[in-house]
Design a protein around this motif. Structure first.
Motif, PDB file in Angstrom:
ATOM      1  N   GLU A 104       0.846  -1.187   0.000  1.00 47.31           N
ATOM      2  CA  GLU A 104       0.000   0.000   0.000  1.00 47.31           C
ATOM      3  C   GLU A 104       0.884   1.241   0.000  1.00 47.31           C
ATOM      4  O   GLU A 104       2.012   1.216   0.480  1.00 47.31           O
ATOM      5  CB  GLU A 104      -0.902   0.019   1.243  1.00 47.31           C
ATOM      6  N   ILE A 105       0.372   2.311  -0.568  1.00 40.26           N
ATOM      7  CA  ILE A 105       1.106   3.574  -0.518  1.00 40.26           C
ATOM      8  C   ILE A 105       1.078   4.116   0.914  1.00 40.26           C
ATOM      9  O   ILE A 105       0.022   4.158   1.561  1.00 40.26           O
ATOM     10  CB  ILE A 105       0.487   4.597  -1.486  1.00 40.26           C
ATOM     11  N   ASP A 106       2.238   4.501   1.398  1.00 41.64           N
ATOM     12  CA  ASP A 106       2.345   5.031   2.753  1.00 41.64           C
ATOM     13  C   ASP A 106       1.893   6.493   2.762  1.00 41.64           C
ATOM     14  O   ASP A 106       2.640   7.388   2.365  1.00 41.64           O
ATOM     15  CB  ASP A 106       3.781   4.907   3.248  1.00 41.64           C
ATOM     16  N   ARG A 224       5.098  26.301   3.524  1.00 36.33           N
ATOM     17  CA  ARG A 224       3.744  25.808   3.314  1.00 36.33           C
ATOM     18  C   ARG A 224       3.390  25.897   1.832  1.00 36.33           C
ATOM     19  O   ARG A 224       3.695  26.897   1.174  1.00 36.33           O
ATOM     20  CB  ARG A 224       2.735  26.608   4.146  1.00 36.33           C
ATOM     21  N   ILE A 225       2.747  24.872   1.329  1.00 38.37           N
ATOM     22  CA  ILE A 225       2.378  24.805  -0.086  1.00 38.37           C
ATOM     23  C   ILE A 225       0.880  24.559  -0.178  1.00 38.37           C
ATOM     24  O   ILE A 225       0.371  23.557   0.331  1.00 38.37           O
ATOM     25  CB  ILE A 225       3.131  23.669  -0.806  1.00 38.37           C
ATOM     26  N   THR A 226       0.188  25.472  -0.822  1.00 36.69           N
ATOM     27  CA  THR A 226      -1.246  25.283  -1.059  1.00 36.69           C
ATOM     28  C   THR A 226      -1.422  24.404  -2.282  1.00 36.69           C
ATOM     29  O   THR A 226      -0.797  24.626  -3.319  1.00 36.69           O
ATOM     30  CB  THR A 226      -1.948  26.632  -1.269  1.00 36.69           C
ATOM     31  N   ALA A 227      -2.284  23.397  -2.163  1.00 36.11           N
ATOM     32  CA  ALA A 227      -2.490  22.477  -3.289  1.00 36.11           C
ATOM     33  C   ALA A 227      -3.939  22.014  -3.320  1.00 36.11           C
ATOM     34  O   ALA A 227      -4.513  21.675  -2.283  1.00 36.11           O
ATOM     35  CB  ALA A 227      -1.561  21.270  -3.172  1.00 36.11           C
ATOM     36  N   GLY A 228      -4.512  22.002  -4.517  1.00 36.32           N
ATOM     37  CA  GLY A 228      -5.862  21.484  -4.674  1.00 36.32           C
ATOM     38  C   GLY A 228      -5.884  19.971  -4.700  1.00 36.32           C
ATOM     39  O   GLY A 228      -6.890  19.351  -4.362  1.00 36.32           O
ATOM     40  N   CYS A 229      -4.765  19.385  -5.098  1.00 34.96           N
ATOM     41  CA  CYS A 229      -4.646  17.923  -5.120  1.00 34.96           C
ATOM     42  C   CYS A 229      -3.200  17.553  -4.835  1.00 34.96           C
ATOM     43  O   CYS A 229      -2.276  18.168  -5.368  1.00 34.96           O
ATOM     44  CB  CYS A 229      -5.071  17.365  -6.484  1.00 34.96           C
ATOM     45  N   VAL A 230      -3.025  16.547  -3.994  1.00 34.66           N
ATOM     46  CA  VAL A 230      -1.700  16.014  -3.705  1.00 34.66           C
ATOM     47  C   VAL A 230      -1.676  14.550  -4.152  1.00 34.66           C
ATOM     48  O   VAL A 230      -2.420  13.724  -3.612  1.00 34.66           O
ATOM     49  CB  VAL A 230      -1.353  16.120  -2.208  1.00 34.66           C
ATOM     50  N   VAL A 231      -0.851  14.263  -5.141  1.00 35.80           N
ATOM     51  CA  VAL A 231      -0.699  12.896  -5.635  1.00 35.80           C
ATOM     52  C   VAL A 231       0.402  12.230  -4.821  1.00 35.80           C
ATOM     53  O   VAL A 231       1.549  12.687  -4.824  1.00 35.80           O
ATOM     54  CB  VAL A 231      -0.352  12.883  -7.135  1.00 35.80           C
ATOM     55  N   ALA A 232       0.062  11.176  -4.108  1.00 32.23           N
ATOM     56  CA  ALA A 232       1.025  10.490  -3.238  1.00 32.23           C
ATOM     57  C   ALA A 232       1.675   9.340  -3.996  1.00 32.23           C
ATOM     58  O   ALA A 232       1.035   8.328  -4.290  1.00 32.23           O
ATOM     59  CB  ALA A 232       0.346   9.974  -1.983  1.00 32.23           C
ATOM     60  N   ALA A 233       2.950   9.519  -4.317  1.00 32.24           N
ATOM     61  CA  ALA A 233       3.741   8.464  -4.948  1.00 32.24           C
ATOM     62  C   ALA A 233       4.875   8.109  -3.993  1.00 32.24           C
ATOM     63  O   ALA A 233       6.026   7.951  -4.384  1.00 32.24           O
ATOM     64  CB  ALA A 233       4.281   8.929  -6.297  1.00 32.24           C
ATOM     65  N   THR A 234       4.513   8.014  -2.729  1.00 37.85           N
ATOM     66  CA  THR A 234       5.486   7.760  -1.662  1.00 37.85           C
ATOM     67  C   THR A 234       5.781   6.277  -1.548  1.00 37.85           C
ATOM     68  O   THR A 234       5.295   5.462  -2.328  1.00 37.85           O
ATOM     69  CB  THR A 234       4.927   8.297  -0.333  1.00 37.85           C
ATOM     70  N   GLY A 235       6.570   5.908  -0.569  1.00 37.57           N
ATOM     71  CA  GLY A 235       7.013   4.531  -0.420  1.00 37.57           C
ATOM     72  C   GLY A 235       5.885   3.561  -0.112  1.00 37.57           C
ATOM     73  O   GLY A 235       4.769   3.944   0.237  1.00 37.57           O
ATOM     74  N   THR A 236       6.223   2.274  -0.235  1.00 38.69           N
ATOM     75  CA  THR A 236       5.257   1.207  -0.014  1.00 38.69           C
ATOM     76  C   THR A 236       5.290   0.759   1.441  1.00 38.69           C
ATOM     77  O   THR A 236       6.348   0.649   2.052  1.00 38.69           O
ATOM     78  CB  THR A 236       5.584  -0.001  -0.910  1.00 38.69           C
ATOM     79  N   ARG A 237       4.107   0.505   1.986  1.00 37.29           N
ATOM     80  CA  ARG A 237       4.014  -0.098   3.308  1.00 37.29           C
ATOM     81  C   ARG A 237       3.179  -1.373   3.197  1.00 37.29           C
ATOM     82  O   ARG A 237       2.438  -1.564   2.232  1.00 37.29           O
ATOM     83  CB  ARG A 237       3.379   0.859   4.320  1.00 37.29           C
TER      84      ARG A 237
END
Length: 379
Positions: A104-106, A224-237
């Motif tokens: 799963e994406i962490d 701080r970063i304002t974002a309408g969408c954050v795509v999580a391509a982080t590590g696997t858990r």
């Protein structure tokens, strides 16, 4: 029993179609009918006209292999009792189990983003949700998409999203990567090429560890970063249900297997792909989790399941990972980066090569599922 419709289990389906294992009743548990080939998702984001081309029909393959297909997700298992639990509460018994459910994406530091968060896995969710995010970004001035994760997936997605939103009302795309973590495991030249292409695409590369705020991201440096969408391509858990499975796990919670892909604690359980952890005999190194490895594990896994079903004490094949793997990373502008060990280069010809390999891969599985001739066998 095959738990999960991951790339490694494609090899088992292919082997079963080629040589049906007489006397073995097999079931495939998969949360989705279609396996989405992740290598083509950036191309689809860049050009939605390729829709349908990146899906592999697991039910058709299972039917041809004589395997029962169960649509559901594994949420628990007891390796000692030889039982898996599905999300509908059903409990299924097995004699021999292979697990390729993937990790799963962490998103532990990003969960507070709520609906602004778009993890890259499960991949079907990404594909279902992205069109709405894209349309919202195009019609909303200042809408920013931030991609978190500097691995191959993050780099490709940042390029693809930037290409799609170029010229719209959206703010420039941002790629957030931990310091010195851009394309980990790749050569310094590959990283330089990625940085150059990101700059050329207008993607802002930001180093730092990101956590969620109500309206975006907070970096460990205080920005701080304002974002309408954050795509999580982080590590696997690992999936949470593994903790109570009874299987031997490594320090991170992944299933410890030997080079034959068999569990170190339960000889009637095999695991492959992102959910498994083992060391290469040649160098003692832990083998990186990669779709490239998952695909190549398939034939070894299939043969070892076949042998074990006939004789629990049979001698098994060993998976020997290649010392270098070929990676082709799209940059969203008709070009791609080739990374192979210390070799790295970029150009339009690399993208043409990637298109050829990706389309051939999906096309061959479509042929196999339909019963058409032309699939090369390599068990």
């Amino acid at each position: 029993m095959l738990a999960g419709g991951g790339h490694a289990h494609l090899g088992v389906l292919k082997s079963w179609i080629a040589r049906p294992p007489h006397g073995i009743e097999t079931s495939l548990i998969t949360s989705e009918r279609y396996l989405i080939y992740s290598g083509m998702v950036p191309a689809w984001i860049t050009d939605p006209a390729v829709d349908e081309d990146f899906r592999i029909d697991l039910i058709s393959l299972a039917d041809r292999a004589g395997i029962d297909c169960i649509i559901g997700s594994v949420v628990g298992m007891d390796a000692n009792q030889r039982e898996v639990v599905l999300d509908n509460g059903e409990r299924l018994s097995f004699d021999l189990l292979s697990i390729a459910t993937g990790g799963e994406i962490d998103t532990s530091t990003l969960a507070d983003l709520g609906p602004r968060l778009l993890p890259v896995r499960p991949m079907p969710d990404l594909v279902r949700r992205w069109p709405l995010v894209r349309d919202t970004a195009i019609r909303t001035p200042g809408f920013r998409v931030a991609v978190v994760g500097g691995g191959a997936a993050g780099v490709e997605l940042a390029h693809a999203i930037s290409s799609t939103l170029a010229g719209s009302c959206a703010a420039p795309v941002m790629l957030v990567s931990d310091a010195e973590a851009l394309l980990p495991g790749h050569s310094s030249r590959a990283r330089r090429l990625a940085q150059e292409r990101l700059a050329h695409a207008g993607v802002e590369l930001v180093e730092g560890h990101a956590s969620a705020t109500p309206d975006g991201l907070l970096l460990d440096g205080g920005r701080r970063i304002t974002a309408g969408c954050v795509v999580a391509a982080t590590g696997t858990r690992v999936p949470r249900w593994l903790r109570s499975s009874g299987l031997q796990l490594d320090g991170q919670g992944f299933i410890s297997v030997g080079p034959d892909l068999r569990s170190q604690s339960h000889p009637h359980v095999f695991a492959a792909g992102d959910i498994a952890s083992w060391r290469d005999r040649r160098g003692g190194r832990t083998v990186a989790r990669s779709g490239v490895h998952a695909v190549h594990m398939g034939p070894v896994l299939a043969e070892n399941l076949r042998r074990t079903a006939r004789d629990a004490g049979a001698r098994l094949r060993v998976y020997r990972p290649r010392r270098r793997s070929l990676y082709l990373l799209s940059t969203g502008d008709g070009r791609a980066i080739l990374s192979w060990g210390s070799v790295a280069m970029a150009g339009r010809w690399v993208q043409r090569l990637k298109n050829h390999i990706d389309r051939r891969f999906v096309r061959e599985w479509a042929r196999l599922g339909s019963g058409a001739k032309g699939m090369a066998w390599s068990n």
